[in-house]
Design a protein around this motif. Structure first.
Motif, PDB file in Angstrom:
ATOM      1  N   PRO A 145     -12.528   2.424   3.760  1.00  0.00           N
ATOM      2  CA  PRO A 145     -11.352   1.542   3.730  1.00  0.00           C
ATOM      3  C   PRO A 145     -11.687   0.059   3.825  1.00  0.00           C
ATOM      4  O   PRO A 145     -10.899  -0.775   3.374  1.00  0.00           O
ATOM      5  CB  PRO A 145     -10.528   2.015   4.936  1.00  0.00           C
ATOM      6  CG  PRO A 145     -11.506   2.702   5.832  1.00  0.00           C
ATOM      7  CD  PRO A 145     -12.526   3.318   4.927  1.00  0.00           C
ATOM      8  N   TYR A 165      -6.087  -5.113  -1.671  1.00  0.00           N
ATOM      9  CA  TYR A 165      -4.736  -5.016  -2.215  1.00  0.00           C
ATOM     10  C   TYR A 165      -4.243  -6.402  -2.618  1.00  0.00           C
ATOM     11  O   TYR A 165      -3.055  -6.629  -2.777  1.00  0.00           O
ATOM     12  CB  TYR A 165      -3.803  -4.367  -1.187  1.00  0.00           C
ATOM     13  CG  TYR A 165      -4.326  -3.019  -0.720  1.00  0.00           C
ATOM     14  CD1 TYR A 165      -4.135  -1.881  -1.477  1.00  0.00           C
ATOM     15  CD2 TYR A 165      -5.053  -2.916   0.465  1.00  0.00           C
ATOM     16  CE1 TYR A 165      -4.635  -0.642  -1.068  1.00  0.00           C
ATOM     17  CE2 TYR A 165      -5.564  -1.689   0.880  1.00  0.00           C
ATOM     18  CZ  TYR A 165      -5.349  -0.563   0.111  1.00  0.00           C
ATOM     19  OH  TYR A 165      -5.853   0.653   0.513  1.00  0.00           O
ATOM     20  N   SER A 219      -4.720  -0.457  -6.381  1.00  0.00           N
ATOM     21  CA  SER A 219      -5.655  -0.940  -5.360  1.00  0.00           C
ATOM     22  C   SER A 219      -7.002  -1.204  -6.016  1.00  0.00           C
ATOM     23  O   SER A 219      -7.293  -0.698  -7.097  1.00  0.00           O
ATOM     24  CB  SER A 219      -5.822   0.081  -4.226  1.00  0.00           C
ATOM     25  OG  SER A 219      -6.381   1.285  -4.727  1.00  0.00           O
ATOM     26  N   VAL A 267       0.849  -1.191   0.000  1.00  0.00           N
ATOM     27  CA  VAL A 267       0.000   0.000   0.000  1.00  0.00           C
ATOM     28  C   VAL A 267       0.886   1.243   0.000  1.00  0.00           C
ATOM     29  O   VAL A 267       1.860   1.328   0.741  1.00  0.00           O
ATOM     30  CB  VAL A 267      -0.923   0.005   1.236  1.00  0.00           C
ATOM     31  CG1 VAL A 267      -1.813   1.243   1.226  1.00  0.00           C
ATOM     32  CG2 VAL A 267      -1.760  -1.265   1.278  1.00  0.00           C
ATOM     33  N   THR A 268       0.551   2.189  -0.856  1.00  0.00           N
ATOM     34  CA  THR A 268       1.266   3.462  -0.881  1.00  0.00           C
ATOM     35  C   THR A 268       0.321   4.567  -0.426  1.00  0.00           C
ATOM     36  O   THR A 268      -0.880   4.345  -0.248  1.00  0.00           O
ATOM     37  CB  THR A 268       1.786   3.792  -2.301  1.00  0.00           C
ATOM     38  OG1 THR A 268       0.662   4.113  -3.142  1.00  0.00           O
ATOM     39  CG2 THR A 268       2.563   2.617  -2.890  1.00  0.00           C
ATOM     40  N   ASP A 269       0.865   5.761  -0.295  1.00  0.00           N
ATOM     41  CA  ASP A 269       0.035   6.890   0.124  1.00  0.00           C
ATOM     42  C   ASP A 269      -1.074   7.155  -0.894  1.00  0.00           C
ATOM     43  O   ASP A 269      -2.179   7.543  -0.537  1.00  0.00           O
ATOM     44  CB  ASP A 269       0.903   8.137   0.302  1.00  0.00           C
ATOM     45  CG  ASP A 269       0.137   9.275   0.969  1.00  0.00           C
ATOM     46  OD1 ASP A 269      -0.407   9.052   2.064  1.00  0.00           O
ATOM     47  OD2 ASP A 269       0.076  10.374   0.382  1.00  0.00           O
ATOM     48  N   ARG A 319      -9.034   5.959   1.946  1.00  0.00           N
ATOM     49  CA  ARG A 319      -9.383   6.682   3.162  1.00  0.00           C
ATOM     50  C   ARG A 319     -10.898   6.752   3.346  1.00  0.00           C
ATOM     51  O   ARG A 319     -11.384   6.775   4.454  1.00  0.00           O
ATOM     52  CB  ARG A 319      -8.764   8.075   3.116  1.00  0.00           C
ATOM     53  CG  ARG A 319      -7.228   8.020   3.238  1.00  0.00           C
ATOM     54  CD  ARG A 319      -6.568   9.347   2.887  1.00  0.00           C
ATOM     55  NE  ARG A 319      -5.129   9.286   3.114  1.00  0.00           N
ATOM     56  CZ  ARG A 319      -4.259   8.754   2.256  1.00  0.00           C
ATOM     57  NH1 ARG A 319      -4.685   8.235   1.123  1.00  0.00           N
ATOM     58  NH2 ARG A 319      -2.969   8.735   2.535  1.00  0.00           N
ATOM     59  N   THR A 340      -2.471   4.828  -2.926  1.00  0.00           N
ATOM     60  CA  THR A 340      -3.418   3.720  -3.088  1.00  0.00           C
ATOM     61  C   THR A 340      -4.184   3.397  -1.807  1.00  0.00           C
ATOM     62  O   THR A 340      -5.131   2.620  -1.845  1.00  0.00           O
ATOM     63  CB  THR A 340      -2.703   2.444  -3.573  1.00  0.00           C
ATOM     64  OG1 THR A 340      -1.725   2.042  -2.604  1.00  0.00           O
ATOM     65  CG2 THR A 340      -2.035   2.668  -4.917  1.00  0.00           C
ATOM     66  N   ARG A 341      -3.794   3.999  -0.684  1.00  0.00           N
ATOM     67  CA  ARG A 341      -4.514   3.734   0.568  1.00  0.00           C
ATOM     68  C   ARG A 341      -5.902   4.375   0.508  1.00  0.00           C
ATOM     69  O   ARG A 341      -6.034   5.578   0.285  1.00  0.00           O
ATOM     70  CB  ARG A 341      -3.744   4.293   1.761  1.00  0.00           C
ATOM     71  CG  ARG A 341      -4.473   4.118   3.095  1.00  0.00           C
ATOM     72  CD  ARG A 341      -3.659   4.605   4.277  1.00  0.00           C
ATOM     73  NE  ARG A 341      -2.571   3.681   4.540  1.00  0.00           N
ATOM     74  CZ  ARG A 341      -1.290   3.915   4.261  1.00  0.00           C
ATOM     75  NH1 ARG A 341      -0.946   5.077   3.708  1.00  0.00           N
ATOM     76  NH2 ARG A 341      -0.365   3.030   4.517  1.00  0.00           N
TER      77      ARG A 341
END
Length: 198
Positions: free
Chosen positions: A16, A21, A162, A6-8, A13, A10-11
């Protein structure tokens, strides 16, 4: 298969719990969908174009005119965002606010790689035809040199990616459960029709 880091970007918010993933889940969505949307900066502003896509291993492929402005921007180094959505149903709630949709979607970020090797490029284009219909690449006339030069094929690594999935019925507030309106799901199913000869 594996879980994708997970990257910033693809997370998820918002919602959730609907995030996935899982590489296998993401690949199933990409393989089932026929159309993606490619977004990138072009001439100093945002641009989004629909396109056919297909997957070979851990790369997502798209193709188009070598003169396509968005493709030229991506090949010059612009990062792209590619999205795919499968709409599975319309969700009717008792309140207007809680109406929703069931869907499976993928969002991918990355820099494109121009497929230049003639053998790899031809194999990639054959794989696109195979997604249309198994065996089609052997039936159709192969592209000639002029057609190959006119066609750009771009591959994106399936790494910063994602999925977001919603399924099930409406989520109504408790005070609305007696409201006299129909609630439930109207499924949406995409099917291939019968062939229409030319």
């Amino acid at each position: 298969m594996s879980t994708i880091e997970v990257t910033d970007r693809t997370r998820l918010r918002r919602g959730p719990k609907r995030a996935s993933y899982d590489r296998e889940t993401i690949y199933r969505i990409l393989d089932e969908a026929l159309v993606c949307h490619i977004g990138a900066s072009m001439h100093g502003g945002p641009a989004v174009q629909p396109n056919f896509h297909w997957r070979i291993g851990d790369e997502l492929y798209v193709h188009g005119s070598s003169r396509n402005g968005l493709f030229q921007s991506i090949l010059a180094g612009e990062s792209a965002c590619i999205t795919v959505t499968l709409l599975d149903g319309l969700v009717f709630a008792r309140s207007a606010f809680h109406h929703s949709a069931n869907f499976r979607s993928v969002m991918l970020y990355g820099k494109g790689r121009r497929v230049e090797d003639p053998v790899e490029k031809r194999q990639a284009l054959d794989s696109m035809l195979e997604k249309f219909s198994p065996g089609r690449s052997a039936e159709a006339r192969p592209p000639n040199e002029t057609e190959m030069k006119a066609t750009a094929v771009i591959a994106f690594p399936i790494e910063e990616v994602s999925a977001k999935i919603r399924s099930g019925g409406p989520v109504d507030d408790a005070e609305d459960l007696d409201w006299p309106a129909w609630s439930g799901v109207r499924p949406l199913i995409t099917t291939l029709g019968d062939l229409i000869p030319d």
